[in-house]
Design a protein around this motif. Structure first.
Motif, short mmCIF file in Angstrom:
data_model
loop_
_atom_site.label_atom_id
_atom_site.label_comp_id
_atom_site.label_asym_id
_atom_site.label_seq_id
_atom_site.Cartn_x
_atom_site.Cartn_y
_atom_site.Cartn_z
N ALA A 198 0.85 -1.20 0.00
CA ALA A 198 0.00 0.00 0.00
C ALA A 198 0.88 1.24 0.00
CB ALA A 198 -0.91 -0.01 1.22
N ALA A 199 0.55 2.19 -0.88
CA ALA A 199 1.29 3.46 -0.99
C ALA A 199 0.41 4.45 -1.74
CB ALA A 199 2.60 3.23 -1.73
N PRO A 200 0.69 5.76 -1.59
CA PRO A 200 -0.15 6.75 -2.27
C PRO A 200 -0.13 6.59 -3.79
CG PRO A 200 1.32 7.80 -0.68
CD PRO A 200 1.75 6.37 -0.79
N ILE A 201 -1.24 7.00 -4.42
CA ILE A 201 -1.34 6.98 -5.89
C ILE A 201 -0.20 7.80 -6.47
CG2 ILE A 201 -2.74 7.87 -7.83
CD1 ILE A 201 -5.21 6.95 -6.38
N GLY A 202 0.45 7.25 -7.49
CA GLY A 202 1.55 7.95 -8.15
C GLY A 202 2.93 7.51 -7.67
N THR A 203 2.98 6.73 -6.57
CA THR A 203 4.28 6.22 -6.09
C THR A 203 4.92 5.37 -7.21
OG1 THR A 203 3.41 6.11 -3.83
CG2 THR A 203 5.38 4.81 -4.28
N PRO A 204 6.21 5.60 -7.49
CA PRO A 204 6.83 4.83 -8.59
C PRO A 204 6.89 3.33 -8.27
CG PRO A 204 8.28 6.61 -7.86
CD PRO A 204 7.14 6.57 -6.91
N VAL A 205 6.65 2.53 -9.31
CA VAL A 205 6.85 1.07 -9.24
C VAL A 205 8.04 0.77 -10.12
CG1 VAL A 205 5.84 -1.19 -9.77
CG2 VAL A 205 4.39 0.65 -8.87
N THR A 206 9.02 0.04 -9.58
CA THR A 206 10.25 -0.21 -10.32
C THR A 206 10.49 -1.71 -10.48
OG1 THR A 206 11.50 -0.09 -8.25
CG2 THR A 206 11.36 1.94 -9.54
N ILE A 258 8.61 1.18 -14.02
CA ILE A 258 7.72 0.49 -14.96
C ILE A 258 6.30 1.04 -14.90
CG2 ILE A 258 9.08 -1.65 -15.00
CD1 ILE A 258 6.98 -2.88 -13.09
N GLY A 259 6.00 1.80 -13.85
CA GLY A 259 4.65 2.35 -13.72
C GLY A 259 4.49 3.09 -12.40
N GLU A 260 3.21 3.41 -12.10
CA GLU A 260 2.91 4.14 -10.86
C GLU A 260 1.76 3.45 -10.14
OE1 GLU A 260 2.07 8.18 -11.93
OE2 GLU A 260 4.10 8.48 -12.73
N ILE A 261 1.82 3.47 -8.82
CA ILE A 261 0.76 2.85 -8.01
C ILE A 261 -0.56 3.55 -8.26
CG2 ILE A 261 -0.08 2.70 -5.60
CD1 ILE A 261 2.56 1.50 -4.87
N GLY A 262 -1.62 2.76 -8.37
CA GLY A 262 -2.95 3.30 -8.60
C GLY A 262 -3.99 2.46 -7.90
N MET A 263 -5.23 2.55 -8.35
CA MET A 263 -6.29 1.70 -7.79
C MET A 263 -7.24 1.25 -8.89
SD MET A 263 -8.13 4.41 -5.20
CE MET A 263 -9.43 3.22 -4.83
N THR A 264 -6.63 0.76 -10.00
CA THR A 264 -7.43 0.23 -11.10
C THR A 264 -7.73 -1.25 -10.84
OG1 THR A 264 -5.39 -0.20 -12.34
CG2 THR A 264 -6.50 1.87 -12.79
N GLY A 265 -8.90 -1.71 -11.31
CA GLY A 265 -9.29 -3.11 -11.09
C GLY A 265 -9.98 -3.31 -9.75
N ARG A 266 -9.90 -4.55 -9.22
CA ARG A 266 -10.62 -4.87 -7.97
C ARG A 266 -9.76 -4.51 -6.76
NH1 ARG A 266 -12.57 -10.96 -7.16
NH2 ARG A 266 -10.33 -11.24 -6.99
N VAL A 267 -9.99 -3.34 -6.20
CA VAL A 267 -9.19 -2.85 -5.07
C VAL A 267 -10.09 -2.20 -4.03
CG1 VAL A 267 -7.09 -2.42 -6.43
CG2 VAL A 267 -8.77 -0.61 -6.17
N THR A 268 -9.56 -2.12 -2.81
CA THR A 268 -10.27 -1.37 -1.77
C THR A 268 -9.52 -0.07 -1.46
OG1 THR A 268 -9.11 -2.65 -0.11
CG2 THR A 268 -11.30 -3.41 -0.70
N GLY A 269 -8.36 0.13 -2.07
CA GLY A 269 -7.57 1.35 -1.88
C GLY A 269 -6.33 1.27 -2.74
N PRO A 270 -5.56 2.39 -2.85
CA PRO A 270 -4.37 2.37 -3.71
C PRO A 270 -3.30 1.40 -3.18
CG PRO A 270 -4.53 4.45 -2.52
CD PRO A 270 -5.77 3.69 -2.20
N HIS A 271 -2.88 0.51 -4.03
CA HIS A 271 -1.78 -0.41 -3.68
C HIS A 271 -1.24 -1.08 -4.92
CE1 HIS A 271 -5.00 -3.51 -3.87
NE2 HIS A 271 -4.02 -4.36 -4.10
#
Ligand SMILES: [Zn+2]
Length: 298
Positions: A198-206, A258-271
């Motif tokens: 879990a991390a705020p939306i926009g956190t880099p994913v590497t 490779i991308g940024e943390i979001g909440m697309t798909g089946r989620v209960t919060g950004p992760h």
């Protein structure tokens, strides 16, 4: 008789054996340490874990190993070949076998034991009921998604030394562990096949290890996703991204965005949902984390 040369030497011998046993234990510990320094994942012979099987052959070329009709990773360690076997969550505990074919087409069977593991239960509530009970149209899309996702996990690319120690793909808190038995709105669903960070939306994913991007897509449950092939059936997947910043066919280095943390798909919060698949078996990503990365986990 106390103090006689013979009694003394027996006592000395016993003491020396104790010291030798101590040294032997120390040697084992050091060898185990070396194995980890040589970048093998942590072995845990349970459903959702990994078993490492030393093979008797040291000859080139690399032997081919198979478990449940799937090709299995083989790496060279300390002059010998070792099979690194992913164990699916659905595997029945007990005795299983690995078939190994060497360069001269000699076949040998290795038996190994898988222990039972009890995974915890997790209840999640989703306000969007469609994510729990998809419509007929959603189900058709889910089927198409599955075909693409399963094809990515079944990828086999030859590699002499696939990376076996990973960094964390994002800074954040481990919000859900691997293997949890899941209920969405009290309905049983498939177990958790990865870990959630879990991390705020926009956190880099590497990229946690080098590899090739073999697929990207937007899926009903998984949202915006990236798949990285690390070689020899080791595939990693990143889900629920806000943004994907790589394209299919790109080579990525460890630490590359490779991308940024979001909440697309089946989620209960950004992760970030992170899956690692080995011989088409989803296994606990924590088994691949370097000691430093594990120590940093919150
Ligand atoms: Zn997850």
């Amino acid at each position: 008789m106390q103090g006689s040369p013979a009694a003394h030497s027996i006592a000395w011998w016993k003491k020396s054996m104790k010291i030798n046993a101590g040294i032997f234990v120390l040697w084992l510990a050091l060898t185990a340490g070396t194995a980890s320094a040589q970048n093998l994942p942590r072995a845990d012979s349970v459903p959702g874990g990994i078993t490492v099987i030393p093979l008797v052959t040291a000859q080139e070329p690399m032997p081919r190993a198979y478990f449940a009709d799937q090709r299995v990773m083989v790496v060279r360690q300390g002059g010998f070949w070792r099979a690194v076997v992913g164990l699916p969550l659905s595997l029945t505990p007990g005795r299983h076998r690995l078939t190994v074919v060497d360069g001269t087409n000699n076949e040998r069977t290795y038996y190994f034991t898988v222990r039972a593991k009890k995974y915890a239960v997790q209840h999640l509530t989703l306000r969007n009921k469609r994510l729990v009970d998809p419509t007929a149209e959603d189900l058709r899309r889910i089927e198409r998604d599955k075909t693409a996702i399963w094809a990515a996990f079944a990828t086999w690319t030859e590699s002499d030394s696939p990376p076996l120690r990973f960094h964390m793909p994002a800074q954040g808190r481990l919000s859900s562990g691997f293997g949890l038995k899941r209920f969405f709105n009290n309905q049983p669903r498939r177990p958790h096949s990865g870990i959630d960070i879990a991390a705020p939306i926009g956190t880099p994913v590497t990229a946690p290890a080098p590899g090739t991007v073999i697929e990207t897509g937007d899926y009903f449950f998984n949202g915006n996703s990236v798949f990285i092939d690390h070689g020899q059936g080791l595939i990693s997947m990143y889900n629920h991204l806000k943004k994907v910043t790589v394209t299919r066919g790109m080579q990525v280095n460890r630490g590359q965005k490779i991308g940024e943390i979001g909440m697309t798909g089946r989620v209960t919060g950004p992760h970030l949902h992170w899956t690692i698949s080995l011989n088409d078996s989803r296994v606990d990503p924590l088994l691949f984390l370097s000691d430093e990365s594990l120590a940093q986990m919150k």
